[in-house]
Design a protein around this motif. Structure first.
Motif, PDB file in Angstrom:
ATOM      1  N   ARG A 172       0.826  -1.355   0.096  1.00  0.00           N
ATOM      2  CA  ARG A 172       0.054  -0.072  -0.018  1.00  0.00           C
ATOM      3  C   ARG A 172       0.843   1.343  -0.091  1.00  0.00           C
ATOM      4  NH1 ARG A 172      -3.881  -3.105   3.026  1.00  0.00           N
ATOM      5  NH2 ARG A 172      -5.950  -3.168   1.637  1.00  0.00           N
ATOM      6  N   SER A 173       1.908   1.286   0.829  1.00  0.00           N
ATOM      7  CA  SER A 173       2.658   2.337   1.139  1.00  0.00           C
ATOM      8  C   SER A 173       3.403   2.745  -0.273  1.00  0.00           C
ATOM      9  CB  SER A 173       3.526   2.307   2.280  1.00  0.00           C
ATOM     10  OG  SER A 173       4.441   1.403   2.084  1.00  0.00           O
ATOM     11  N   PHE A 203       8.412   4.978   0.083  1.00  0.00           N
ATOM     12  CA  PHE A 203       8.891   4.079  -1.035  1.00  0.00           C
ATOM     13  C   PHE A 203       9.896   2.992  -0.673  1.00  0.00           C
ATOM     14  CE2 PHE A 203      10.599   2.891  -5.047  1.00  0.00           C
ATOM     15  CZ  PHE A 203       9.416   2.853  -6.142  1.00  0.00           C
ATOM     16  N   ASP A 204       9.594   1.729  -0.762  1.00  0.00           N
ATOM     17  CA  ASP A 204      10.110   0.521  -0.551  1.00  0.00           C
ATOM     18  C   ASP A 204      10.713  -0.026  -1.749  1.00  0.00           C
ATOM     19  OD1 ASP A 204      11.142  -1.776   0.171  1.00  0.00           O
ATOM     20  OD2 ASP A 204       9.579  -2.399   1.576  1.00  0.00           O
ATOM     21  N   VAL A 205      11.919   0.134  -2.056  1.00  0.00           N
ATOM     22  CA  VAL A 205      12.520  -0.382  -3.154  1.00  0.00           C
ATOM     23  C   VAL A 205      12.432  -1.616  -3.289  1.00  0.00           C
ATOM     24  CG1 VAL A 205      14.603  -0.530  -4.807  1.00  0.00           C
ATOM     25  CG2 VAL A 205      14.189   1.635  -3.658  1.00  0.00           C
ATOM     26  N   ASP A 206      12.513  -2.467  -2.323  1.00  0.00           N
ATOM     27  CA  ASP A 206      12.531  -3.841  -2.593  1.00  0.00           C
ATOM     28  C   ASP A 206      11.071  -4.429  -2.925  1.00  0.00           C
ATOM     29  OD1 ASP A 206      15.180  -4.323  -1.851  1.00  0.00           O
ATOM     30  OD2 ASP A 206      14.603  -4.450   0.387  1.00  0.00           O
ATOM     31  N   THR A 207      10.221  -3.766  -2.258  1.00  0.00           N
ATOM     32  CA  THR A 207       8.674  -4.337  -2.642  1.00  0.00           C
ATOM     33  C   THR A 207       8.394  -3.738  -4.176  1.00  0.00           C
ATOM     34  OG1 THR A 207       8.101  -3.764  -0.296  1.00  0.00           O
ATOM     35  CG2 THR A 207       6.283  -3.888  -2.101  1.00  0.00           C
ATOM     36  N   TRP A 208       8.890  -2.422  -4.479  1.00  0.00           N
ATOM     37  CA  TRP A 208       8.527  -2.162  -5.811  1.00  0.00           C
ATOM     38  C   TRP A 208       8.985  -3.243  -6.786  1.00  0.00           C
ATOM     39  CZ3 TRP A 208       5.922   0.841  -8.708  1.00  0.00           C
ATOM     40  CH2 TRP A 208       6.193   1.346  -9.976  1.00  0.00           C
ATOM     41  N   ARG A 209      10.462  -3.566  -6.502  1.00  0.00           N
ATOM     42  CA  ARG A 209      11.196  -4.558  -7.460  1.00  0.00           C
ATOM     43  C   ARG A 209      10.509  -5.674  -7.558  1.00  0.00           C
ATOM     44  NH1 ARG A 209      17.502  -3.498  -7.257  1.00  0.00           N
ATOM     45  NH2 ARG A 209      17.491  -3.685  -9.544  1.00  0.00           N
ATOM     46  N   VAL A 259      -2.160  -4.340  -7.888  1.00  0.00           N
ATOM     47  CA  VAL A 259      -2.028  -2.808  -8.159  1.00  0.00           C
ATOM     48  C   VAL A 259      -3.419  -2.606  -7.728  1.00  0.00           C
ATOM     49  CG1 VAL A 259      -1.951  -0.827  -9.568  1.00  0.00           C
ATOM     50  CG2 VAL A 259       0.056  -2.538  -9.505  1.00  0.00           C
ATOM     51  N   LEU A 260      -4.612  -3.241  -8.477  1.00  0.00           N
ATOM     52  CA  LEU A 260      -5.823  -2.587  -8.337  1.00  0.00           C
ATOM     53  C   LEU A 260      -6.406  -2.893  -6.746  1.00  0.00           C
ATOM     54  CD1 LEU A 260      -7.657  -4.256 -11.619  1.00  0.00           C
ATOM     55  CD2 LEU A 260      -6.967  -1.724 -10.902  1.00  0.00           C
ATOM     56  N   ARG A 261      -5.825  -3.869  -6.319  1.00  0.00           N
ATOM     57  CA  ARG A 261      -6.329  -4.324  -4.941  1.00  0.00           C
ATOM     58  C   ARG A 261      -5.656  -3.130  -3.909  1.00  0.00           C
ATOM     59  NH1 ARG A 261     -10.121  -6.185  -1.579  1.00  0.00           N
ATOM     60  NH2 ARG A 261      -9.550  -7.034   0.116  1.00  0.00           N
TER      61      ARG A 261
END
Lengths: 292, 153
Positions: free
Chosen positions: A13-14, B94-100, B114-116
């Motif tokens: 979420r964040s 912003f969490d780079v690990d989560t993003w990747r 993403v929709l959720r």
């Protein structure tokens, strides 16, 4: 230790909501995209080869694709593969991103009067939007804008007929498997090994250098443009070093590239049903100004 | 140069919604460049059909989602991800690990995630948006979270 589901959900979420912090996101994505240009350049060459255009390397570390009427060069710079029509009324520079042969074809087909330059440059130098590629390179001293982000703005497009789109889609569907079969993926992997060998500091350092210099270039365009930037010579030197490195590695695989291109074209054109699409593409390309 | 009313309407919509749609497309695709392309494409399609579209915003959202899913499918087959340098100064949330990790998910899993978690849609709403059953959406989300847990451990 695995995070809990709740923790993963909270992080999702964040992070997803902070995508609004676009600059950061671009930096992250830019990191992920490093070196993808090599693949795109290879794909673009294969795509053009399908259209009957051969290619070779010239001594300026530039891949030159020859046709009867003119030639197309693809810069060797991995982060910004620029396709530039070198002859005729069209001076177009195309956006590319890592992607499929179909996308590379769109690069070729998106022919217009305007170049597509990195958003960072356009923000600082809006006049670049209407600047021919050659003038841009002359003004800023380089066509290389590594690390500034891939060109992402194309302000003009030529409408692409449906049957040409069909060809692009066909190529997109057709190519991934063939790429692996004919050994293109292995070739790119060998090129990467070459970079590791010739750049002892390591690929990660290489990427960081690209990014750092790209940012420096981007941040000082006004001074660079005015010819007053003290670091210009150093930037150019870095440019030359990197281009040389890439050229050496691509030269090592030159013969294989030629062979793979031939195999790729043979595989694609073995299906007679594609003839109609090919014909449509040739007609279209001729219509937009390239006499093939 | 005189513009048509349809063009004016699209231009107004573009001004209002471009930035938001772009951010959404970035979340879906992971690529600002591709996001720009897709948003332009969505508006181009809207422009062609503006006279028959009753709810332009909904049309744009759905068109962009469809384009993004198609683009993700294409890219997932050919993309060779080369991990490189990441941002040196991460933003607070912003969490780079989560993003990747998110960008490594297969296309449809990424879209439903993403929709959720970005758009806060319910399972039923997601199912409706992507044309799948609710059970399928639940399963996709379950697999997505399982992958992310593993990747983030």
């Amino acid at each position: 230790m695995k995070p809990s589901i709740n923790d993963v959900e909270a992080r999702l979420r964040s992070t997803l909501h902070s995508v609004d912090h676009v600059e950061l996101t671009e930096a992250v994505v830019r990191g992920r995209n490093q070196n993808s240009g090599a693949r795109v350049a290879a794909i673009a060459m294969a795509s053009l080869a399908v259209l009957g255009i051969g290619w070779t390397w010239n001594a300026r570390q530039t891949a030159v694709l020859h046709s009867q009427a003119g030639s197309v060069s693809v810069t060797p710079y991995d982060t910004v593969p620029i396709v530039e029509w070198e002859r005729g009324p069209l001076e177009a520079e195309m956006r590319t991103a890592e992607g499929t042969p179909g996308e590379a074809m769109q690069v070729v087909l998106q022919v217009g009067d305007h170049g597509c330059f990195p958003a960072g440059i356009l923000r600082r130098q809006p006049e670049a939007r209407d600047m021919p590629v050659r003038e841009f390179i002359e003004r800023y001293g380089t066509g290389w804008v590594a690390g500034a982000g891939k060109p992402d703005l194309c302000v003009e497009r030529v409408p692409v007929p449906d049957d040409v789109r069909a060809f692009v889609n066909d190529l997109t569907e057709f190519s991934p498997d063939v790429f692996d079969k004919v050994g293109w993926t292995a070739l790119l992997s060998d090129e990467e090994a070459c970079y590791r060998r010739l750049y002892p500091a390591g690929l990660e350092q290489y990427s960081r250098e690209f990014d750092r210099v790209g940012r420096e270039l981007d941040d000082n365009l006004a001074e660079i443009s005015a010819g007053t930037y003290s670091g210009l010579e150093r930037l150019r030197q870095f440019d030359i070093e990197m281009a040389t490195l890439q050229f050496r590695c691509k030269s090592e695989t030159y013969a294989r590239r030629q062979d793979l291109t031939r195999q790729y074209v043979a595989a694609f054109t073995s299906d007679p049903s594609r003839a109609r699409h090919l014909s449509a593409v040739r007609t279209f390309v001729a219509q937009v100004g390239l006499d093939m | 140069m005189q513009t048509s009313p349809a063009t004016d309407e699209v231009a107004v919509l573009y001004e209002q919604h471009r930035a938001g749609l772009r951010r959404w497309a970035i979340a879906l695709t992971g690529s600002p460049e591709l996001a720009d392309e897709l948003v332009q494409e969505a508006f181009a399609e809207l422009k062609q059909r503006i006279s028959s579209v009753e709810q332009p915003e909904a049309y744009l959202n759905q068109t962009l989602l469809n384009l993004a899913r198609r683009a993700i499918r294409r890219r997932s087959r050919t993309l060779v991800a080369v991990p490189g340098d990441v941002a040196q100064e991460p933003a607070v949330d912003f969490d780079v690990d989560t993003w990747r990790a998110l960008q490594q998910l297969p296309g449809t899993q990424r879209v439903v995630t993403v929709l959720r978690y970005r758009d806060d849609l319910s399972i039923a709403e997601i199912a409706n948006r992507i044309g799948r059953s609710e059970a399928t959406v639940k399963s996709l989300l379950h697999r997505s979270l399982r992958s992310l847990r593993k990747e983030l451990s």
